[in-house]
Each structure stands twice: as structure tokens, then as C-alpha cells.
Design a protein around this motif. Structure first.
Motif: not given
Length: 113
Positions: A7-9, A109, A111
């Protein structure tokens, strides 16, 4: 052992000052026309993450500079010039640009695009 997707900020949506941090070549992408050579342009933004580090956004494009290609469009937007018949993608590194970040959702998710 359970493996979880990272999980990216995300960079917040909207205009954002950034610079081209790197261009990664040698990528293969699946398209509806089969596998194609591609590259990834990494934009380092001025937005800071929770850890105090600058957030980045990746932009993927097929490695072709035909007049109607996405990569040619991105090159024109970044440099203000048409790429012509030959273009070195590494020449984009270090250029200052304003990107417009949009969020999209796929398979549950979110993006940054």
C-alpha cells in the motif's frame, strides 16, 4: 506466511510541482495488441508523505514516438517540443514540470494517475 499487496501513500489529486526523477526502460507491458516495449517515467513531487519524504508518481507508456502515441504526447507536454524521429528518454531526467494527479480505482485499490 501471508503475502500482502503493498500500500503506497498517494499524491493528493490536483496540480503538483515535480521533476522527472528517472526514466526506467526495458519494461514489457501487456496490451490488447500483445506485449510491447514500454518505459516508466518517475515524477518526484514537492508533496511530502507521512515519513517526511517526497512522494512520487509513475507514468507508464509504450516505447514508441509516433505522432499519436502517448509517449510522444507526454514528451510534448514535458519539453514543449515534438520528439521528432529520434528521442532519448533519459533527456527528460531533471526537467521541472507541473503534473495533474487524478485518482482512479481498480479492483478495490486506488491509484494516482
Amino acid at each position: 506466511m501471508i503475502i500482502e499487496a503493498p500500500v503506497y501513500e498517494l499524491v493528493p489529486p490536483g496540480p503538483c510541482s515535480s521533476k522527472v526523477k528517472s526514466v526506467q526502460e526495458g519494461i514489457r507491458r501487456k496490451t490488447m495488441f500483445g506485449e510491447k516495449d514500454a518505459l516508466a517515467i518517475c515524477f518526484e513531487t514537492e508533496k511530502l508523505g507521512k515519513d517526511g519524504q517526497k512522494l512520487s508518481v509513475l507514468l507508464y507508456a509504450n516505447r514508441t514516438i509516433g505522432k499519436r502515441s502517448s509517449l510522444a504526447k507526454y514528451i510534448r507536454q514535458i519539453t514543449g517540443k515534438d520528439p521528432g524521429q529520434r528521442f532519448d528518454p533519459q533527456s527528460l531526467v531533471g526537467m521541472q514540470v507541473v503534473i495533474v494527479v487524478e485518482h482512479s480505482e481498480n479492483a478495490g485499490r486506488t491509484y494516482a494517475n
